[in-house]
Write a protein that holds these residues in place. Structure first.
Motif, PDB file in Angstrom:
ATOM      1  N   PHE A 218       3.145 -17.162  -0.612  1.00  9.24           N
ATOM      2  CA  PHE A 218       2.429 -15.789  -1.849  1.00  9.24           C
ATOM      3  C   PHE A 218       5.039 -15.336  -1.277  1.00  9.24           C
ATOM      4  CE2 PHE A 218       2.516 -14.164   2.493  1.00  9.24           C
ATOM      5  CZ  PHE A 218       3.304 -12.809   2.364  1.00  9.24           C
ATOM      6  N   ILE A 219       5.123 -14.767  -2.083  1.00 12.78           N
ATOM      7  CA  ILE A 219       6.470 -13.887  -1.814  1.00 12.78           C
ATOM      8  C   ILE A 219       6.273 -12.975  -1.946  1.00 12.78           C
ATOM      9  CG2 ILE A 219       9.215 -13.761  -2.645  1.00 12.78           C
ATOM     10  CD1 ILE A 219       8.798 -15.971  -4.248  1.00 12.78           C
ATOM     11  N   ASP A 220       6.889 -11.933  -0.573  1.00 15.82           N
ATOM     12  CA  ASP A 220       6.659 -10.210  -0.294  1.00 15.82           C
ATOM     13  C   ASP A 220       7.213  -9.589  -1.003  1.00 15.82           C
ATOM     14  OD1 ASP A 220       5.170  -8.685   1.072  1.00 15.82           O
ATOM     15  OD2 ASP A 220       6.115  -9.151   3.210  1.00 15.82           O
ATOM     16  N   LEU A 221       6.138  -8.705  -1.270  1.00 17.01           N
ATOM     17  CA  LEU A 221       7.350  -7.245  -1.980  1.00 17.01           C
ATOM     18  C   LEU A 221       6.460  -6.312  -1.190  1.00 17.01           C
ATOM     19  CD1 LEU A 221       5.742  -8.011  -5.976  1.00 17.01           C
ATOM     20  CD2 LEU A 221       8.159  -8.209  -5.490  1.00 17.01           C
ATOM     21  N   THR A 222       8.191  -5.380  -1.115  1.00 15.70           N
ATOM     22  CA  THR A 222       7.978  -4.007  -1.099  1.00 15.70           C
ATOM     23  C   THR A 222       7.824  -2.724  -1.643  1.00 15.70           C
ATOM     24  OG1 THR A 222       8.738  -4.785   1.164  1.00 15.70           O
ATOM     25  CG2 THR A 222       8.872  -1.963   0.975  1.00 15.70           C
ATOM     26  N   MET A 223       7.305  -1.861  -1.939  1.00 21.27           N
ATOM     27  CA  MET A 223       6.899  -0.185  -3.025  1.00 21.27           C
ATOM     28  C   MET A 223       6.216   0.234  -2.336  1.00 21.27           C
ATOM     29  SD  MET A 223       5.890  -3.056  -6.418  1.00 21.27           S
ATOM     30  CE  MET A 223       7.046  -4.621  -7.300  1.00 21.27           C
ATOM     31  N   GLN A 224       5.898   0.933  -3.418  1.00 19.28           N
ATOM     32  CA  GLN A 224       4.960   2.507  -3.325  1.00 19.28           C
ATOM     33  C   GLN A 224       3.398   2.930  -3.367  1.00 19.28           C
ATOM     34  OE1 GLN A 224       6.961   5.278  -1.089  1.00 19.28           O
ATOM     35  NE2 GLN A 224       8.342   3.279  -1.212  1.00 19.28           N
ATOM     36  N   THR A 225       2.286   3.244  -2.401  1.00 22.09           N
ATOM     37  CA  THR A 225       1.915   3.470  -3.212  1.00 22.09           C
ATOM     38  C   THR A 225       1.763   4.701  -4.364  1.00 22.09           C
ATOM     39  OG1 THR A 225       1.077   5.723  -1.390  1.00 22.09           O
ATOM     40  CG2 THR A 225       0.819   3.334  -0.666  1.00 22.09           C
ATOM     41  N   PRO A 226       0.651   5.047  -4.766  1.00 23.46           N
ATOM     42  CA  PRO A 226       0.554   6.129  -5.782  1.00 23.46           C
ATOM     43  C   PRO A 226       0.256   7.718  -4.918  1.00 23.46           C
ATOM     44  CG  PRO A 226      -1.027   4.775  -6.226  1.00 23.46           C
ATOM     45  CD  PRO A 226      -0.286   4.634  -4.710  1.00 23.46           C
ATOM     46  N   GLU A 227       0.816   7.331  -3.359  1.00 30.00           N
ATOM     47  CA  GLU A 227       1.039   9.459  -2.488  1.00 30.00           C
ATOM     48  C   GLU A 227       2.161   8.805  -1.992  1.00 30.00           C
ATOM     49  OE1 GLU A 227      -2.883   7.332  -3.333  1.00 30.00           O
ATOM     50  OE2 GLU A 227      -1.572   6.856  -1.769  1.00 30.00           O
ATOM     51  N   GLY A 228       3.000   7.566  -2.611  1.00 25.84           N
ATOM     52  CA  GLY A 228       4.484   7.761  -2.210  1.00 25.84           C
ATOM     53  C   GLY A 228       5.212   6.825  -0.387  1.00 25.84           C
ATOM     54  N   ASN A 229       3.792   6.542   0.109  1.00 25.43           N
ATOM     55  CA  ASN A 229       3.542   5.647   1.171  1.00 25.43           C
ATOM     56  C   ASN A 229       4.011   4.432   1.114  1.00 25.43           C
ATOM     57  OD1 ASN A 229       2.895   7.940   2.530  1.00 25.43           O
ATOM     58  ND2 ASN A 229       1.210   7.931   1.707  1.00 25.43           N
ATOM     59  N   SER A 230       5.291   4.033   1.852  1.00 31.09           N
ATOM     60  CA  SER A 230       5.818   2.399   2.182  1.00 31.09           C
ATOM     61  C   SER A 230       4.742   1.036   2.065  1.00 31.09           C
ATOM     62  CB  SER A 230       6.708   2.310   3.254  1.00 31.09           C
ATOM     63  OG  SER A 230       7.430   0.319   2.785  1.00 31.09           O
ATOM     64  N   ILE A 231       4.531   0.397   1.015  1.00 31.81           N
ATOM     65  CA  ILE A 231       3.747  -0.894   0.858  1.00 31.81           C
ATOM     66  C   ILE A 231       3.887  -2.308   0.524  1.00 31.81           C
ATOM     67  CG2 ILE A 231       2.941   0.084  -0.941  1.00 31.81           C
ATOM     68  CD1 ILE A 231      -0.372  -0.982  -0.473  1.00 31.81           C
ATOM     69  N   ARG A 232       4.129  -3.005   1.820  1.00 35.35           N
ATOM     70  CA  ARG A 232       3.547  -4.679   0.962  1.00 35.35           C
ATOM     71  C   ARG A 232       3.042  -5.501   0.595  1.00 35.35           C
ATOM     72  NH1 ARG A 232       9.052  -5.318   3.985  1.00 35.35           N
ATOM     73  NH2 ARG A 232       8.416  -7.406   4.259  1.00 35.35           N
ATOM     74  N   LEU A 233       3.416  -6.643  -0.087  1.00 33.84           N
ATOM     75  CA  LEU A 233       2.906  -7.480  -0.450  1.00 33.84           C
ATOM     76  C   LEU A 233       1.782  -7.969   0.582  1.00 33.84           C
ATOM     77  CD1 LEU A 233       0.554  -8.269  -3.120  1.00 33.84           C
ATOM     78  CD2 LEU A 233       2.765 -10.082  -3.375  1.00 33.84           C
ATOM     79  N   SER A 234       2.550  -8.653   1.869  1.00 31.94           N
ATOM     80  CA  SER A 234       2.111  -8.900   3.170  1.00 31.94           C
ATOM     81  C   SER A 234       1.198  -7.922   4.114  1.00 31.94           C
ATOM     82  CB  SER A 234       3.549  -9.038   3.920  1.00 31.94           C
ATOM     83  OG  SER A 234       4.077  -8.755   4.413  1.00 31.94           O
ATOM     84  N   ASP A 235       1.105  -6.699   3.922  1.00 39.33           N
ATOM     85  CA  ASP A 235       0.154  -6.327   3.887  1.00 39.33           C
ATOM     86  C   ASP A 235      -1.838  -6.685   4.192  1.00 39.33           C
ATOM     87  OD1 ASP A 235       1.809  -4.259   4.853  1.00 39.33           O
ATOM     88  OD2 ASP A 235       1.386  -2.877   3.969  1.00 39.33           O
ATOM     89  N   TYR A 236      -1.151  -7.434   2.624  1.00 36.99           N
ATOM     90  CA  TYR A 236      -2.616  -7.774   2.672  1.00 36.99           C
ATOM     91  C   TYR A 236      -2.428  -9.292   2.054  1.00 36.99           C
ATOM     92  CZ  TYR A 236      -3.389  -2.727   1.449  1.00 36.99           C
ATOM     93  OH  TYR A 236      -3.528  -1.746   1.852  1.00 36.99           O
ATOM     94  N   VAL A 237      -2.013  -9.819   1.653  1.00 31.56           N
ATOM     95  CA  VAL A 237      -1.536 -11.692   1.522  1.00 31.56           C
ATOM     96  C   VAL A 237      -1.208 -12.015   2.618  1.00 31.56           C
ATOM     97  CG1 VAL A 237      -0.560 -13.005  -0.261  1.00 31.56           C
ATOM     98  CG2 VAL A 237      -1.293 -10.716  -1.200  1.00 31.56           C
ATOM     99  N   GLY A 238      -2.517 -13.547   2.695  1.00 28.37           N
ATOM    100  CA  GLY A 238      -2.142 -14.526   3.904  1.00 28.37           C
ATOM    101  C   GLY A 238      -2.406 -13.573   5.569  1.00 28.37           C
ATOM    102  N   LYS A 239      -2.846 -12.544   5.299  1.00 28.86           N
ATOM    103  CA  LYS A 239      -3.898 -11.915   6.974  1.00 28.86           C
ATOM    104  C   LYS A 239      -5.637 -12.680   6.603  1.00 28.86           C
ATOM    105  CE  LYS A 239      -0.113  -9.182   7.331  1.00 28.86           C
ATOM    106  NZ  LYS A 239       0.419  -9.440   8.627  1.00 28.86           N
ATOM    107  N   GLY A 240      -5.769 -13.877   6.200  1.00 28.84           N
ATOM    108  CA  GLY A 240      -6.951 -14.810   6.638  1.00 28.84           C
ATOM    109  C   GLY A 240      -7.655 -13.619   5.286  1.00 28.84           C
TER     110      GLY A 240
END
Length: 357
Positions: A218-240
């Protein structure tokens, strides 16, 4: 018919004597036309017709005369636009029979164009009455005629005209070669500029799809949640866990059809080594994208994590993952490697079920 041919021959025998360097004469007939009907001649500039003259049918014929310094595509039309055809506006005497299957000859490029059309139209006529089993071979024959004509004439304005009409008959690699063979004086043509840009974009997209295809990390992405908080794809992908990434948008009707199927999938497997992450292509905040995104999440009963940069089709996710249409699904394994991409919700749900059994 003999009278018609005799009159047409006399007309062009006469005008040929008066052709000067840089001048053209277009003359001929219109199928079904009456005296007093109007014929329009338009140059095709940047893909748009620009009328440069009109002629009245008299004694069954019409005539245009003018000057040209360059060879350009032109369009003849009559009968309130019901009859029209392309020609190459070049020096000399151009003979026209404007009809359902027109005949336009008299100058080198128009003769070459007519030769192509004779062969292509013959295929079209056979295709109309062919059986299903015969149509495939006729279609391949027609494609061969197109490709041969384009390659043969690629160094001329005719080649560019044919390429504009039939570029879909060529592969991406063939188009890249053909566009480079077009002479420098034609390289500024607006269609060619757009086509070369599309080729570059498609080449880049193909490379992106290869880099993010099955078996790729996977290639990581950094975006925003609907609430405006920072979120990364790597927060979920590659975590088992197996992670299904759903590229969607609140404005996307097919997404709204597919999402309820993902809702059922999530209810069944959430908490069982499985997660879904949504990446939205909603419009910018200034265009109401944030509110639309939030409303879409609520209306569709989406409960899995969401992220977006609210840049519509300029989203970083488009560039990184080569997503050209939505909905689009990519399934990652617990290590963050692509298992499969591009399946619709039903097929993806089945694949997930097989992996989590």
């Amino acid at each position: 018919m003999k009278n018609f041919l005799c009159v047409l021959t006399l007309i062009f025998a006469f005008v040929a004597c008066g052709v000067q360097k840089g001048s053209y004469v277009i003359g001929g007939t219109v199928e079904g036309a009456s005296d007093g009907d109007t014929v329009f001649l338009s140059k095709v500039i940047d893909g748009m017709p620009e009328t440069i003259g009109t002629a009245i049918v008299l004694d069954g014929t019409f005539t245009f005369t003018g000057e040209t310094d360059t060879i350009v595509p032109a369009l003849l039309s009559a009968a309130q636009g019901q009859l029209m055809d392309f020609l190459l506006l070049e020096r000399g005497s151009i003979e026209v029979e404007l009809a359902r299957f027109s005949r336009i000859t008299g100058t080198p490029l128009n003769n070459a164009y007519q030769d192509f059309r004779n062969r292509f139209n013959e295929c079209e006529q056979r295709y109309a009455t062919a059986t299903e089993s015969e149509r495939e071979s006729i279609n391949e024959e027609a494609l061969g005629i197109i490709r041969s004509a384009v390659r043969k004439n690629i160094g001329t304005p005719l080649g560019l005209l044919l390429l504009q009409q039939y570029y879909r008959a060529f592969s991406l690699s063939d188009l890249a070669v053909l566009t480079d063979e077009i002479p420098d004086n034609l390289q500024s043509d607006s269609f060619l500029v757009q086509l070369k840009a599309a080729i570059d974009q498609e080449s880049a997209n193909t490379a992106t799809l290869e880099a993010t295809g099955e078996g790729k990390p996977f290639i990581d992405l950094t975006m925003q949640t609907p609430e405006g908080n920072s979120i990364r794809l790597s927060d979920y992908v590659g975590k088992g866990k197996y992670v299904l990434v759903d590229f969607w948008a609140s404005w996307c009707a097919p997404c709204r059809v597919e999402t309820p199927k993902l809702v059922e999938l999530y209810k069944k497997y959430a908490g069982k080594n499985f997660e879904i992450v949504g990446i939205s292509f909603d419009r910018p905040i200034s265009e109401g994208g944030l509110e639309a995104w939030r409303n879409g999440i609520k209306e569709l009963n989406i409960t899995w994590p969401q992220m977006s940069d609210l840049k519509y089709w300029n989203s970083e996710a488009v560039r990184v993952y080569g997503v050209r249409s939505i909905p689009h699904l990519i399934l990652f394994d617990p290590a963050g490697t692509v298992v499969v991409r591009g399946l619709r919700a039903d097929a993806m749900s089945q694949r997930v079920a097989e992996l989590l059994q």
